[in-house]
Design a protein around this motif. Structure first.
Motif, short mmCIF file in Angstrom:
data_model
loop_
_atom_site.label_atom_id
_atom_site.label_comp_id
_atom_site.label_asym_id
_atom_site.label_seq_id
_atom_site.Cartn_x
_atom_site.Cartn_y
_atom_site.Cartn_z
N PHE A 112 50.58 29.95 33.31
CA PHE A 112 49.79 28.72 33.30
C PHE A 112 48.59 28.74 34.25
N SER A 113 48.49 29.74 35.12
CA SER A 113 47.37 29.80 36.07
C SER A 113 46.22 30.67 35.58
N LEU A 114 46.52 31.70 34.80
CA LEU A 114 45.48 32.66 34.41
C LEU A 114 44.48 32.09 33.42
N MET A 115 44.96 31.44 32.35
CA MET A 115 44.03 30.92 31.34
C MET A 115 43.10 29.84 31.90
N PRO A 116 43.59 28.89 32.71
CA PRO A 116 42.65 27.93 33.31
C PRO A 116 41.57 28.61 34.16
N ALA A 117 41.96 29.65 34.92
CA ALA A 117 40.96 30.38 35.71
C ALA A 117 39.91 31.00 34.78
N TYR A 118 40.37 31.57 33.69
CA TYR A 118 39.46 32.18 32.71
C TYR A 118 38.55 31.14 32.08
N LEU A 119 39.12 30.03 31.62
CA LEU A 119 38.34 29.00 30.93
C LEU A 119 37.37 28.28 31.86
N LEU A 120 37.75 28.12 33.12
CA LEU A 120 36.91 27.41 34.09
C LEU A 120 35.97 28.35 34.84
N GLY A 121 36.11 29.65 34.62
CA GLY A 121 35.28 30.62 35.33
C GLY A 121 35.54 30.64 36.82
N LYS A 122 36.81 30.44 37.20
CA LYS A 122 37.18 30.41 38.62
C LYS A 122 37.87 31.71 39.03
N PRO A 123 37.73 32.11 40.28
CA PRO A 123 38.49 33.25 40.79
C PRO A 123 39.99 32.94 40.77
N HIS A 124 40.81 33.98 40.80
CA HIS A 124 42.27 33.81 40.76
C HIS A 124 42.90 34.59 41.91
N LEU A 125 43.82 33.93 42.60
CA LEU A 125 44.60 34.57 43.66
C LEU A 125 46.01 34.78 43.12
#
Length: 285
Positions: A112-125
């Protein structure tokens, strides 16, 4: 229009037993339902595929970790109605919050964390069980291992599958986020088990947002929609009121159940013997 409850029941993310055949829990108790939020990816089968992929990627080169699983979740977002609905809910809520990066913890948070980061163009930790943390400026590119103070001044939004007591947060996710210098003010999870997690997060200064709660109204909705029977709902109500009383009442009404479970061998036998040893079975010790 479908609600989150529809998807929870359709995918067996919330699965309710036959009133005559409750589930064994690992504690040696009986209960009427399971919660497997990650089944919202589409099904138990697809969820297990992704779990296996995550385990393989985590054991390999972690700089390629997210790019390894990204194609899988992108495909599910495009093809799975339940998964797209949940991810869109998360993205919509995230847009209301102030943060710089999205974080997720091994393993089910990554659903649930990866796709929102991808869609929002945000970095991921990415936070791993062994305490290692990897930072991806762009989830489609290689990550870098980060350590103490490397993300100073950043604010992380942690996204998880469900929250029970929030012990994963207090024991691992929050210390890891703060350990790399970042702050955490908010977290989004799909389900709240209503077992004290929100209060425990509040003590850490973290606001919690969820889309479903494991409370009786969820099961009432299941009855209204024809997904559950009234007997299933009443069984859940008894369990929620007093789990041990529910178990003892079931065993009293089904005096042969424990012996039948022991005769099955394997895990049923182990759980039945555990129940006896812990004094949950009337007349047996």
């Amino acid at each position: 229009m479908k609600t989150i409850a529809d998807y929870l029941f359709e995918t067996n993310a919330v699965r309710v037993s036959d009133p005559e055949k409750p589930f064994w829990y690992a504690s040696g108790t009986l209960g009427p339902f399971y919660v497997n939020t990650h089944f919202l990816i589409e099904s138990e089968e697809k969820a297990n595929e992704l779990l296996a992929l995550i385990e393989e990627a985590a054991a390999g080169d972690r700089t390629d970790f997210l790019s390894t699983i990204l194609e899988f979740v992108k495909k599910q977002y495009e093809t799975s109605e339940s998964y797209k609905e949940v991810i869109d809910l998360i993205v919509s809520k995230a847009k209301e919050l102030d943060f710089d990066i999205i974080s997720g913890g091994e393993r089910r948070d990554y659903f649930f964390s990866l796709m929102p980061a991808y869609l929002l163009g945000k970095p991921h930790l990415s936070i791993f069980k062994d305490g290692e943390t990897y930072f991806s400026e762009n989830v489609e590119e290689k990550a870098v291992k980060v350590g103490e103070g490397d993300l100073a001044g950043k604010v992380s939004l942690h996204i998880a599958d469900l929250i029970t007591e929030a012990s994963s947060y207090t024991n691992a996710w929050i210390p890891s986020i703060r350990g790399v210098g970042a702050e955490i003010k908010d977290t989004i999870a799909v389900i709240d088990r209503l077992q004290g997690g929100e209060a425990n997060l509040a003590k850490e200064g973290v606001n919690m947002y969820t889309f479903a709660k494991i409370e009786l109204s969820l099961f009432d909705e299941g009855v209204e929609k024809g997904i559950l029977t009234q007997a299933q709902r009443d069984m859940v109500a008894h369990f929620m009121e007093n789990p041990i009383d529910y178990m003892k009442a079931f065993l009293k009404a089904h005096p042969d159940f424990i012996d039948e479970q022991i005769a099955l061998g394997g895990k049923p036998k182990q759980r039945a013997e555990m129940a006896i040893s812990r004094g949950y079975v009337p007349g047996r010790s």
